[in-house]
Design a protein around this motif. Structure first.
Motif, PDB file in Angstrom:
ATOM      1  N   THR A 137     -10.532  45.129  -3.922  1.00 34.79           N
ATOM      2  CA  THR A 137     -11.367  45.805  -2.927  1.00 34.79           C
ATOM      3  C   THR A 137     -12.845  45.586  -3.220  1.00 34.79           C
ATOM      4  O   THR A 137     -13.648  45.375  -2.306  1.00 34.79           O
ATOM      5  CB  THR A 137     -11.045  47.307  -2.889  1.00 34.79           C
ATOM      6  N   LEU A 140     -13.819  42.098  -2.138  1.00 35.54           N
ATOM      7  CA  LEU A 140     -13.983  42.034  -0.688  1.00 35.54           C
ATOM      8  C   LEU A 140     -15.268  42.734  -0.245  1.00 35.54           C
ATOM      9  O   LEU A 140     -15.982  42.238   0.637  1.00 35.54           O
ATOM     10  CB  LEU A 140     -12.779  42.657   0.010  1.00 35.54           C
ATOM     11  N   ALA A 141     -15.558  43.875  -0.842  1.00 42.14           N
ATOM     12  CA  ALA A 141     -16.774  44.605  -0.483  1.00 42.14           C
ATOM     13  C   ALA A 141     -18.016  43.810  -0.855  1.00 42.14           C
ATOM     14  O   ALA A 141     -18.989  43.743  -0.079  1.00 42.14           O
ATOM     15  CB  ALA A 141     -16.781  45.971  -1.166  1.00 42.14           C
ATOM     16  N   THR A 144     -18.388  40.917   1.538  1.00 32.63           N
ATOM     17  CA  THR A 144     -18.828  41.410   2.836  1.00 32.63           C
ATOM     18  C   THR A 144     -20.323  41.708   2.827  1.00 32.63           C
ATOM     19  O   THR A 144     -21.050  41.356   3.757  1.00 32.63           O
ATOM     20  CB  THR A 144     -18.051  42.686   3.209  1.00 32.63           C
ATOM     21  N   THR A 152     -21.533  33.405   6.150  1.00 36.50           N
ATOM     22  CA  THR A 152     -20.095  33.610   5.949  1.00 36.50           C
ATOM     23  C   THR A 152     -19.464  32.414   5.249  1.00 36.50           C
ATOM     24  O   THR A 152     -18.549  32.581   4.445  1.00 36.50           O
ATOM     25  CB  THR A 152     -19.395  33.859   7.296  1.00 36.50           C
ATOM     26  N   PHE A 179      -7.311  39.695   4.678  1.00 35.41           N
ATOM     27  CA  PHE A 179      -8.424  40.638   4.713  1.00 35.41           C
ATOM     28  C   PHE A 179      -9.730  39.956   4.301  1.00 35.41           C
ATOM     29  O   PHE A 179     -10.811  40.327   4.777  1.00 35.41           O
ATOM     30  CB  PHE A 179      -8.140  41.841   3.806  1.00 35.41           C
ATOM     31  N   LEU A 183     -13.118  40.149   6.578  1.00 35.05           N
ATOM     32  CA  LEU A 183     -14.342  40.785   6.103  1.00 35.05           C
ATOM     33  C   LEU A 183     -15.418  39.801   5.661  1.00 35.05           C
ATOM     34  O   LEU A 183     -16.559  39.858   6.130  1.00 35.05           O
ATOM     35  CB  LEU A 183     -14.005  41.731   4.945  1.00 35.05           C
ATOM     36  N   VAL A 187     -16.827  39.579   9.622  1.00 36.65           N
ATOM     37  CA  VAL A 187     -17.533  40.836   9.879  1.00 36.65           C
ATOM     38  C   VAL A 187     -18.776  40.991   9.018  1.00 36.65           C
ATOM     39  O   VAL A 187     -19.826  41.470   9.485  1.00 36.65           O
ATOM     40  CB  VAL A 187     -16.574  42.033   9.670  1.00 36.65           C
ATOM     41  N   GLY A 188     -18.708  40.549   7.756  1.00 36.50           N
ATOM     42  CA  GLY A 188     -19.837  40.720   6.851  1.00 36.50           C
ATOM     43  C   GLY A 188     -21.076  39.940   7.233  1.00 36.50           C
ATOM     44  O   GLY A 188     -22.177  40.250   6.757  1.00 36.50           O
ATOM     45  N   ALA A 224     -15.820  47.589   8.876  1.00 39.83           N
ATOM     46  CA  ALA A 224     -15.617  47.169   7.485  1.00 39.83           C
ATOM     47  C   ALA A 224     -15.040  48.276   6.606  1.00 39.83           C
ATOM     48  O   ALA A 224     -14.120  48.028   5.808  1.00 39.83           O
ATOM     49  CB  ALA A 224     -16.941  46.681   6.894  1.00 39.83           C
ATOM     50  N   LEU A 227     -11.332  48.861   7.208  1.00 41.04           N
ATOM     51  CA  LEU A 227     -10.583  47.709   6.713  1.00 41.04           C
ATOM     52  C   LEU A 227     -10.446  47.739   5.196  1.00 41.04           C
ATOM     53  O   LEU A 227      -9.380  47.440   4.645  1.00 41.04           O
ATOM     54  CB  LEU A 227     -11.253  46.408   7.153  1.00 41.04           C
ATOM     55  N   LEU A 228     -11.521  48.095   4.504  1.00 46.42           N
ATOM     56  CA  LEU A 228     -11.466  48.179   3.045  1.00 46.42           C
ATOM     57  C   LEU A 228     -10.518  49.288   2.592  1.00 46.42           C
ATOM     58  O   LEU A 228      -9.766  49.122   1.620  1.00 46.42           O
ATOM     59  CB  LEU A 228     -12.869  48.411   2.476  1.00 46.42           C
TER      60      LEU A 228
END
Length: 479
Positions: A137, A140-141, A144, A152, A179, A183, A187-188, A224, A227-228
């Motif tokens: 996580t 991913l954070a 993002t 991206t 995911f 992200l 999205v990020g 976001a 999703l996280l």
């Protein structure tokens, strides 16, 4: 440095063309060089649809052909626009259209991507990682959060291999990659022009650098954060089914850390170069065959090329080797987007004609009876096309459908511009072909032995997870 050699050849060719064309520029008035969209039939949109469908379908159904001939396919669609231009409007008109695209849109766009791709490719996250729900996580954070500053593509290149290494011994890991695409690859990248190509095209059209930050931060977090949370819960459940966390995977002889850290500073320099072109307005410009090139934009592009060269020249090649860095992706983007930028010219002209143009149905669909834009329709229409075509040209289509005036769109139509931007960036995650990094991440994962879902299997994931969140975004921000 084959890519640099090709870039030098391209620039040299442009200089020769400019020198030849400038001598004749005065023979035609500037007005005569512009395309009147109200006189164009709908068939002028066929090349644009053709290249986007080629990008969508050839990799799926004829991958071997596409791998070796995508540049020729792009050249074919370019010819379907430029050859009619030559016969119907003359060589001077055609030259103006090509130079306008090259100098004001295409080259700045490719140069920024080249700089981000080169610099991010020189940063290697090394060491031992454990694919726990918390560490996954956090990966991913972090990706993002960084995507809006490295792009991206850059964030995907930087984080995907560490994520795969961390989960190498886990049985369930497909969801991690999915995911990641949602992200980090999409999205990020919604908060700055560096994040995703549509927003940089908006910046080139006059949208302020930090405008997306202020207007898309809340919608981005609305997508976001859930999703996280969903990912953390799902990853925890799947880890329990696996029977616990496996041992950490390690690169022999390495410790956890960032290699090529000087490139982090070069990323800051890229941000500075782009900010400079938005803030510094010396009022100096050069006219080349009726195309006005402003000094600040020329300086920006030269700085970005210099930053890319410094990164390539002075970064330890071992870091790029560890990242499996090649020039292939950026060359593919350069060739395909040359076709996209040329074929979209008549489409944009038709949209600019509004109700007088052949695409009046598009304008009507996103416009209310009172003549005001319907923001929810802009969000979903831009998103639907971005899901299966490419989000950069999709952004341009609806940017122009909304009037194409950046000052007006940032002012009284700010909600409309936010809807277009969010739709183009967010919904690129809906399919593998919605955004360039999606397919790149899928390919890297499959190279590492991860069996990714089919094209339609991925649509099930995105339909179940993303569409409900986009509905929430619609209700909160665009209704």
């Amino acid at each position: 440095m084959a890519v640099v050699s090709r870039l030098v050849v391209l620039i040299a060719g442009l200089i020769i063309t400019l020198c030849a064309g400038t001598a004749f520029a005065s023979e035609m008035g500037a007005h005569a060089l512009h395309l009147d969209g109200s006189t164009l039939g709908l068939w002028w949109a066929l090349p644009f649809a053709g290249i986007l469908l080629s990008i969508a379908l050839f990799p799926l159904f004829m991958p071997h052909f596409w791998e070796h001939h995508f540049g020729k396919v792009s050249a074919f669609w370019i010819a379907t626009v430029l050859v009619p231009f030559l016969f119907l409007f003359g060589w001077q008109f055609t030259l103006y259209q090509v130079l306008h695209l090259a100098l004001l849109e295409y080259l700045p766009f490719i140069i920024l991507l080249l700089a981000l791709f080169t610099v991010a490719g020189g940063i290697h996250i090394a060491g031992s990682f454990r694919g726990s729900p918390l560490s996954n996580t956090l990966f991913l954070a972090a990706g993002t959060a960084l995507a809006s500053w490295t792009g991206t593509t850059g964030a995907s290149v930087l984080f995907i291999r560490p994520v795969i290494r961390a989960n190498a011994e886990r049985r369930f890991k497909v969801h991690v990659i999915i995911f990641f695409i949602f992200l980090v690859s999409n999205v990020g990248g919604s908060l700055t022009p560096l994040g995703d190509p549509p927003l940089f095209l908006g910046f080139l059209k006059g949208v302020e650098f930090f405008w997306p930050t202020g207007h898309l931060l809340a919608p981005m977090l609305t997508v976001a954060i859930p999703l996280l949370v969903i990912f953390f819960v799902l990853d925890t459940i799947l880890l329990r089914q696996e029977g616990g966390l496996p041992p950490a995977t390690a690169e022999p002889g390495t410790r956890v850390g960032i290699r090529g850290v000087a490139n982090v500073g070069l990323l800051v320099c890229i941000v500075g170069a782009v900010l400079l072109s938005g803030a510094w307005k010396p009022g100096i410009s050069f006219t080349v065959f009726s195309v006005e090139v402003e000094l600040q934009n020329l300086v920006r592009d030269l700085l970005l090329l210099a930053i890319a060269y410094i990164s390539w020249r002075y970064t330890d090649r071992g870091h790029r080797t560890a990242n499996a860095f090649t020039w292939g992706p950026i060359l593919e983007v350069a060739k395909l987007f040359a076709g996209i930028f040329v074929t979209i010219v008549p489409v944009i002209a038709i949209l600019r004609a509004g109700e007088s143009g052949a695409l009046r149905a598009v304008i009507s669909a996103v416009t209310g009876a009172d003549g005001q834009p319907i923001n929810a329709m802009y969000f979903w229409a831009a998103g639907a096309l971005s899901s299966f075509l490419d989000n950069a040209p999709t952004y341009l289509v609806f940017f122009n459908a909304a009037g194409g005036d950046a000052e007006h769109l940032m002012g009284s139509l700010a909600g409309t511009l936010a809807a277009i931007s969010a739709g183009a960036v967010f919904m690129g995650a809906n399919s593998y072909i919605g955004n360039a990094p999606n397919f790149m991440v899928k390919s890297i994962a499959e190279e590492q032995g991860i069996r990714m879902p089919s094209f339609f299997g991925y649509l099930v994931w995105s339909g179940l997870l993303l569409l409900p969140l986009f509905a929430v975004v619609t209700v909160i921000f665009f209704s």
